[in-house]
Enzyme design. Structure first.
Site, mmCIF file in Angstrom:
data_model
loop_
_atom_site.group_PDB
_atom_site.id
_atom_site.type_symbol
_atom_site.label_atom_id
_atom_site.label_comp_id
_atom_site.label_asym_id
_atom_site.label_seq_id
_atom_site.Cartn_x
_atom_site.Cartn_y
_atom_site.Cartn_z
ATOM 1 N N ASN A 58 0.859 -1.192 0.000
ATOM 2 C CA ASN A 58 0.000 0.000 0.000
ATOM 3 C C ASN A 58 0.888 1.233 0.000
ATOM 4 O O ASN A 58 1.369 1.671 1.045
ATOM 5 C CB ASN A 58 -0.922 -0.021 1.221
ATOM 6 C CG ASN A 58 -1.967 1.077 1.176
ATOM 7 O OD1 ASN A 58 -1.793 2.091 0.497
ATOM 8 N ND2 ASN A 58 -3.049 0.899 1.908
ATOM 9 N N ASP A 59 1.114 1.796 -1.175
ATOM 10 C CA ASP A 59 1.993 2.958 -1.306
ATOM 11 C C ASP A 59 1.503 4.159 -0.502
ATOM 12 O O ASP A 59 2.241 5.126 -0.336
ATOM 13 C CB ASP A 59 2.109 3.367 -2.780
ATOM 14 C CG ASP A 59 3.071 2.475 -3.547
ATOM 15 O OD1 ASP A 59 4.110 2.123 -2.984
ATOM 16 O OD2 ASP A 59 2.774 2.133 -4.700
ATOM 17 N N CYS A 60 0.268 4.107 -0.061
ATOM 18 C CA CYS A 60 -0.311 5.258 0.640
ATOM 19 C C CYS A 60 -0.292 5.099 2.162
ATOM 20 O O CYS A 60 -0.785 5.975 2.877
ATOM 21 C CB CYS A 60 -1.742 5.502 0.162
ATOM 22 S SG CYS A 60 -1.837 5.941 -1.578
#
Length: 814
Positions: A486-488
């Site tokens: 999850n890059d966020c």
């Protein structure tokens, strides 16, 4: 509401109106030359790299939304009326509008004023060009005198520079026109040895290459001055904005049809042979002229289109299913593998949501995409693995992205996404299971593409594992770094200034924040590497991998379990993320799906409890949400995930990429009903009747669907280039239908709903075609196999001996 229909026999989606909720696109090309094309002919073309070698312009986020494309105008020379068969850009009221998106081609047509016109767009195999085959037919009862105008707007190669550096670019544009071919040669006089060309099969009545002249003052593409007056200006571009436009006149008797071929291509000359004569500034056309001449021939075009169709016949023939569910058959047999090939070619670089400028090919993205295409193009999968490994760092870490043209890591993004290296092991394992090509492990591969740094690919895999082992946090779980899958979820970012990148801004040293997800991924990767090491005769390495796998699995159980589900992470202060203790974001999908997928909790009930929690807290009729409750405000210690409004993207949206992890986990836990139910909730074909809500294309997966907290629950965004394609294909074919490659043979272990009495699959595996029939004889999931009439113990069909090219398999489920 629907805006078209599936034509399964032709393997096309037929759009019957230009007024789709969003532009519905297709991809042209499957080798080096690519294009995006919408249902109204919008889009652009590029060679290998959508940023550095863009041939034509496209204006993102414009009004109208789909501006810039492959436009053709037809003009009635008797009264001056004109229109476009593709509706755009003239936006007239069409009759019998149709767009047929097929596999590597698109056909767009309509009728107007007694003239039917249709254009076939495709990229032929083996050459760097695209073909527009226009057929114009007079359906009226009188003779018609018509003009046809083509148009493209050239990009000055680097799409980022083209859209920003106007003080230079308004002075650099150059063209040549020779033998009715328009050559775009901006910067060819200096550092470039490549050019674009735009040709026509017919004798020209005129041409234009200067946009402002062709369009006229104060006009747009909907009303070009040249088309309106019925005559080209013969303009030659000197700076400003080069274009290509041909003018062809024709007269048609009632019922008569005529075909005109337009060709847009890319060509390179050797650096020492750029000009002819050598001291001139004239392009050397010696090697491109035969290509142009060949494709001006309608017979060559027809043969090339037939070859393209045959190419997809072969690829899709490698896995074909017949099941009781038509939405499964349609996606498995046609659209899902087709989308997987698009993600292989593009990764996440060029779509209507990815501009082709900001991202190259993702390390994590591309290794996961292998799961969906390795069986179709194993040789290209091998090349992709070696390219990815060459961008790995000597530490075992990896660049998060790399550029497809240079194959070098992207320094703008850098590394530090701590899940990235482990995906290389997962991708290589998938390749080995599919192909049995163990030689790849011995290939010398450099680190960071540095000559002299080469080690065998096997050592790259070992370093991937050691990278994680060397970066454990206070709970013994892997440190998250800049982010994990999850890059966020940016637990070391702490961004408080607008404009900062959540992915590259780091205000913490990263020694505390941990990822339970990477822990589960490590378990999967270590188990795969243990198998690889054991099969390679490296017993000590295999034992070490198994020990590390067991240790991490125990850590995930002890430190990653929250009582009813798995935690997501620990933040920089050591607080739980994804826990009942949290005010918001109490439960996340990632660990509930991936921990069981990695085998954690299947034997002691933890997996079942986690999956039941998904059903209670995260599942909606439109799919499974990423987390709940959604974050109602910005949490600086969590990063980008809380920057989105509730229900969108990673903040409580339905992130379709990880829905298949839950499908796989349910299948592994033996629940075929729930696995297929979740599969159908996000299946594009099954969602077609709600297209006015879904909005994106009904033939390919989208990255995200708005969650229940969003005002537009059920609305999709970011279609095409998403890991959703590979993971859904992997889930349905390998775990629900249960036919998957193993190291020692083909595994047949279906987990299907009780209502299914059976299904059949044809699967090519290591050069052998397996004809597999499955019948239900009881309510369970136990499999009894018969291979070529002989009973086989277990669920693995052994690889047959030399000379065997077809195997019959019967599986009885009870």
């Amino acid at each position: 509401m629907k805006y078209g229909h599936f034509d399964d026999a032709q393997r096309e989606y037929v759009i019957t109106t230009p007024m789709t909720p969003l532009p519905w696109i297709n991809y042209l090309g499957c080798e080096s030359y690519f294009g995006i094309i919408s249902n109204t002919a919008g889009g652009y073309s590029f060679y290998r790299d959508a940023r550095l070698r863009r041939l034509t312009r496209y204006r993102y986020n414009n009004v109208p939304a789909d501006t810039g494309g492959r436009y053709i105008y037809i003009r009635d020379n008797e009264d001056g009326a004109f229109w476009s068969p593709s509706w755009q850009p003239t936006r007239h009221e069409p009759e019998r509008f149709r767009c047929r998106h097929g596999l590597g081609y698109t056909i767009i047509g309509s009728a107007s004023r007694g003239i039917d016109a249709e254009t076939l767009y495709f990229v032929p195999l083996g050459d760097d060009l695209e073909i527009w085959q226009l057929t114009v037919k007079n359906t009226s009862r009188r003779r018609r005198r018509l003009s046809v105008f083509s148009s493209v707007e050239f990009c000055l190669w680097d799409a980022q520079d083209d859209a920003t550096n106007f003080q230079r670019n308004f002075s650099t544009g150059e063209v040549e026109v020779d033998d009715a071919v328009i050559y775009h040669k901006t910067e060819y006089r200096e550092r470039r040895n490549h050019f674009a060309w735009f040709a026509c099969s017919e004798k020209l009545a005129g041409f234009d290459t200067q946009r402002d002249t062709f369009l006229g003052p104060g006009r747009g593409w909907e009303r070009p001055a040249a088309v309106e007056r019925g005559r080209s200006f013969g303009s030659l571009a000197h700076g400003w904005a080069p274009i290509g436009s041909h003018h062809v006149r024709m007269t048609l008797r009632p019922g008569q049809a005529r075909t005109v071929i337009f060709l847009l291509g890319y060509h390179e000359n050797p650096p020492g042979e750029k000009f002819s004569p050598p001291r001139s500034q004239t392009i050397n056309k010696t090697t491109v002229r035969p290509v142009i001449a060949a494709y001006r021939d309608p017979a060559r075009v027809a043969a090339s289109f037939a070859a393209l169709r045959a190419h997809w016949d072969r690829l899709l023939g490698l896995y074909r299913a017949e099941t009781p569910e038509r939405h499964v058959d349609r996606m498995v047999n046609i659209w899902n593998p087709y989308q997987c090939m698009a993600t292989f070619n593009m990764s996440r670089s060029a779509s209507l949501y990815e501009s082709g400028i900001g991202r190259g090919l993702g390390f994590r993205d591309s290794t996961q995409d292998l799961l969906g295409f390795v069986h179709m193009v194993p040789a290209r999968a091998r090349e992709r693995i070696l390219d990815l490994a060459a961008t790995q760092l000597a530490t075992g870490g990896a660049y998060h992205q790399y550029q497809p043209l240079t194959k070098r890591g992207n320094n703008d993004i850098g590394s530090g996404f701590n899940d990235d290296p482990l995906w290389l092991i997962v991708g290589v394992a998938a390749y080995l299971k599919e192909t049995g090509d163990w030689s790849i492990l011995g290939v010398p591969v450099p680190y960071d593409n540095a000559p002299g740094s080469e080690t065998p690919l096997y050592e790259h895999l070992q370093r991937s594992l050691r990278y994680t082992i060397g970066r454990l946090g206070p709970h013994g779980l892997p440190l998250i770094g800049r982010a994990d899958w999850n890059d966020c979820l940016n637990l070391n970012c702490f961004s408080d200034a607008p404009g900062q990148s959540f992915q590259t801004t780091t205000n913490k040293d990263g020694k505390v924040a941990e990822s339970v997800f990477i822990g589960a991924l490590f378990v999967l990767a270590a188990r795969d590497l243990a198998s690889i090491a054991g099969a390679s005769g490296k017993g000590d390495d295999a034992a070490a991998c198994r020990e590390q796998c067991a240790r991490m699995e125990e850590t995930v159980r002890a430190q990653g379990w929250d009582g009813e589900w798995f935690l997501r992470a620990y933040d920089d202060a050591g607080r739980k993320v994804g826990s009942r203790e949290c005010e918001e974001g109490k439960i996340f999908i990632e660990t509930q799906g991936f921990a069981p997928l990695a085998g954690i909790g299947l034997d002691d009930g933890l997996a079942r409890r986690a999956l039941d929690a998904v059903g209670r807290h995260l599942a909606t009729r439109h799919g499974i949400m990423l987390q709940q409750p959604a974050y109602s405000r910005y949490y600086i210690h969590l990063g980008e995930i809380s920057s989105y409004p509730p229900g969108y993207k990673e903040n409580g949206g339905i992130f379709c990429h990880n829905n298949p992890w839950v499908m796989i986990a349910e299948a592994m836990a033996g629940n075929g009903e729930r696995a297929l139910d979740y599969y159908l909730r996000i299946n594009p074909s099954a969602r077609e009747p709600m297209s006015e809500t879904h909005r994106c294309e009904p033939y390919v997966y989208a990255q995200m669907i708005a969650g229940k907290d969003a005002p537009t629950h059920g609305e999709a965004k970011n279609s095409w280039l998403t890991g959703t394609a590979a993971w859904n294909y992997y889930a349905i074919t390998q775990f629900i239908l249960g036919i998957r490659p193993g190291y020692d043979g083909l595994i047949v272990a279906p987990v299907i709903p009780a209502s299914w009495q059976g299904f059949s699959v044809q699967r090519v595996y290591r050069g052998v075609r397996y004809d597999i029939t499955v019948h239900r004889g009881g309510k369970g999931n136990c499999v009894t196999l018969t291979v070529d009439g002989c009973a086989v113990q277990g669920c693995v069909v052994p690889v047959p001996g030399e000379g065997v090219d077809r195997v019959a398999v019967h599986a009885l489920i009870s």
